[in-house]
Design a protein around this motif. Sequence first.
Motif, short mmCIF file in Angstrom:
data_model
loop_
_atom_site.label_atom_id
_atom_site.label_comp_id
_atom_site.label_asym_id
_atom_site.label_seq_id
_atom_site.Cartn_x
_atom_site.Cartn_y
_atom_site.Cartn_z
N ALA A 57 0.81 -1.22 0.00
CA ALA A 57 0.00 0.00 0.00
C ALA A 57 0.85 1.27 0.00
CB ALA A 57 -0.94 -0.01 1.21
N PHE A 58 2.06 1.20 0.57
CA PHE A 58 2.86 2.43 0.64
C PHE A 58 4.16 2.36 -0.14
CE2 PHE A 58 4.69 0.20 4.36
CZ PHE A 58 6.04 0.43 4.15
N ASP A 59 4.51 1.21 -0.69
CA ASP A 59 5.75 1.11 -1.47
C ASP A 59 5.43 0.51 -2.83
OD1 ASP A 59 8.30 0.52 -2.55
OD2 ASP A 59 9.15 0.40 -0.53
N PRO A 60 5.54 1.29 -3.91
CA PRO A 60 5.19 0.81 -5.24
C PRO A 60 6.11 -0.30 -5.76
CG PRO A 60 6.25 2.96 -5.39
CD PRO A 60 6.01 2.70 -3.93
N ARG A 61 7.22 -0.55 -5.07
CA ARG A 61 8.12 -1.63 -5.50
C ARG A 61 7.59 -3.00 -5.11
NH1 ARG A 61 13.57 -0.05 -2.64
NH2 ARG A 61 12.06 0.22 -0.94
N VAL A 62 6.57 -3.03 -4.25
CA VAL A 62 6.04 -4.30 -3.73
C VAL A 62 4.86 -4.77 -4.57
CG1 VAL A 62 5.07 -5.48 -1.73
CG2 VAL A 62 6.80 -3.68 -1.41
N ILE A 63 4.93 -5.99 -5.04
CA ILE A 63 3.85 -6.63 -5.80
C ILE A 63 3.38 -7.84 -5.00
CG2 ILE A 63 3.23 -7.81 -7.94
CD1 ILE A 63 5.63 -6.29 -9.24
N VAL A 64 2.10 -7.91 -4.72
CA VAL A 64 1.53 -9.03 -3.97
C VAL A 64 0.70 -9.88 -4.92
CG1 VAL A 64 0.04 -9.77 -2.08
CG2 VAL A 64 1.51 -7.75 -1.80
N VAL A 65 1.01 -11.17 -4.99
CA VAL A 65 0.25 -12.12 -5.81
C VAL A 65 -0.38 -13.13 -4.86
CG1 VAL A 65 0.34 -13.81 -7.67
CG2 VAL A 65 1.90 -11.84 -7.69
N LYS A 66 -1.70 -13.26 -4.93
CA LYS A 66 -2.41 -14.22 -4.07
C LYS A 66 -2.94 -15.36 -4.92
CE LYS A 66 -3.67 -10.56 -0.82
NZ LYS A 66 -4.73 -9.81 -0.14
N LYS A 67 -2.64 -16.57 -4.51
CA LYS A 67 -3.04 -17.74 -5.27
C LYS A 67 -3.38 -18.89 -4.33
CE LYS A 67 0.30 -20.25 -6.93
NZ LYS A 67 0.22 -21.27 -5.86
N GLN A 68 -4.02 -19.91 -4.86
CA GLN A 68 -4.33 -21.08 -4.05
C GLN A 68 -3.05 -21.84 -3.71
OE1 GLN A 68 -6.97 -23.42 -6.47
NE2 GLN A 68 -5.32 -24.30 -7.69
N ASN A 69 -3.12 -22.62 -2.66
CA ASN A 69 -1.95 -23.36 -2.20
C ASN A 69 -1.61 -24.48 -3.19
OD1 ASN A 69 -1.29 -25.92 0.10
ND2 ASN A 69 0.12 -24.26 -0.31
N GLU A 70 -0.45 -24.36 -3.86
CA GLU A 70 -0.01 -25.38 -4.82
C GLU A 70 1.44 -25.78 -4.58
OE1 GLU A 70 -2.02 -24.61 -8.99
OE2 GLU A 70 -1.38 -22.69 -8.11
N GLY A 71 2.05 -25.25 -3.52
CA GLY A 71 3.43 -25.61 -3.22
C GLY A 71 4.42 -24.55 -3.65
N VAL A 72 5.62 -24.65 -3.08
CA VAL A 72 6.63 -23.61 -3.27
C VAL A 72 7.14 -23.55 -4.72
CG1 VAL A 72 8.59 -25.07 -2.58
CG2 VAL A 72 8.70 -22.60 -2.24
N SER A 73 7.16 -24.68 -5.42
CA SER A 73 7.63 -24.67 -6.81
C SER A 73 6.74 -23.79 -7.68
CB SER A 73 7.68 -26.09 -7.37
OG SER A 73 8.72 -26.82 -6.79
N VAL A 74 5.43 -24.00 -7.58
CA VAL A 74 4.49 -23.21 -8.38
C VAL A 74 4.56 -21.74 -7.96
CG1 VAL A 74 2.06 -22.86 -8.97
CG2 VAL A 74 2.96 -25.19 -8.75
N ALA A 75 4.69 -21.49 -6.65
CA ALA A 75 4.77 -20.10 -6.18
C ALA A 75 5.98 -19.39 -6.78
CB ALA A 75 4.83 -20.07 -4.65
N ARG A 76 7.13 -20.05 -6.77
CA ARG A 76 8.34 -19.43 -7.34
C ARG A 76 8.19 -19.25 -8.86
NH1 ARG A 76 12.15 -23.14 -3.69
NH2 ARG A 76 12.52 -21.71 -1.93
N ASN A 77 7.55 -20.22 -9.53
CA ASN A 77 7.35 -20.09 -10.97
C ASN A 77 6.44 -18.92 -11.31
OD1 ASN A 77 9.00 -22.27 -11.55
ND2 ASN A 77 7.33 -23.74 -11.71
N VAL A 78 5.42 -18.70 -10.50
CA VAL A 78 4.55 -17.53 -10.68
C VAL A 78 5.37 -16.26 -10.56
CG1 VAL A 78 2.65 -16.21 -9.63
CG2 VAL A 78 2.41 -18.68 -9.99
#
Length: 351
Positions: A57-78
């Motif tokens: 909300a206060f730092d434009p360098r931060v990007i938040v991606v919310k997704k269903q739980n699929e494991g760390v591999s998929v999260a890093r690939n996203v």
Amino acid sequence: MENKPIVSIIVPVYKCEKYIEKCIESILHQSCTNIELILVLDGIFDKSDEICDKYAAFDPRVIVVKKQNEGVSVARNVGLEKASGIWIAFVDGDDWLDENYLSCMLLAADYNSDIVICDYIAEYRNTSIKEKFFVYEDYNFTKDEINDVIKNCLLPYGCGNTGACTNVGVPWSKIYKTEFINKHNIRFKPGLSRMQDMVFNLYALSYASNIKYIGKNLYHYLRNEGSSTCVFRPAFANTVCDINKAVHEFAIKQNKKEVIEWMYAKNILLIIEIIKLQYVLDTSHRTMEKIIQIRNMLKKEPFRMSLKKFDMNMLNFKPKLAGILLKHGLVGITYVYIRLKTWKEQNNLDI
């Protein structure tokens, strides 16, 4: 952001509300400020999302991606798909960075560098220990020396490795050139519940033409007593079989058949982990039942072949001894030794 970020930092966020704020603060307060921070929430199970949203909300360098739980591999690939920086760094949500982490890594990089590696500090409950991946202070691994680094990806002993608490196969303590990662389409393998980072780095290292190593301890790696290293895993032998399939596939694809030989030694370490996590920590079976189950497991592949062919020179004394005992069918003695070792670990005693 108007300017292309120099570094995209990818942080998979999963049940780490106790630590994520410290992690984010250490990234946003880097001396290198031209960055983007990609926080990938792998499901929402605690208040981590509120903390991440607060920073976005206060730092434009931060990007938040919310997704269903699929494991760390998929999260890093996203995160990799979202990254727009010249370089990519991975940070775990319970770790943190020295304020000059990125500046030092970028300073060490040159036009030819595909990967830059630094040392780390293992953070325990009551102490911090500086650890080294290699015996060198600074080193430039050329294409002809990449196999030495790949070997260290699998084995925590020998070949220039210092026997630290983790080996160079982890994704953190590194920056990767984005163009290099995308050119070779290097991604984490979904479905692997363990060592997916090692498999990722096998490919990354094999494609690299130039790897820079700097002997500075810039990454803080939290050694959490409640981690997966001491949690009952009823099907861990199946996970190890999946890891072996992935490594075998890599060896064939990249024409690195020597990796299969190294994997025999790696499997001795993994067999010890199987006995610990799947059998010693099992409270539902009697000791003799568990020993019989271990004997039956060791008759199957890849365990049978590994016990037959592993190179003892690739292991230090304790796993070498366990491998020799198991090779000669002394499962009961090995089980008792690993049970004692596990008890000492759980009670924070010297082993």
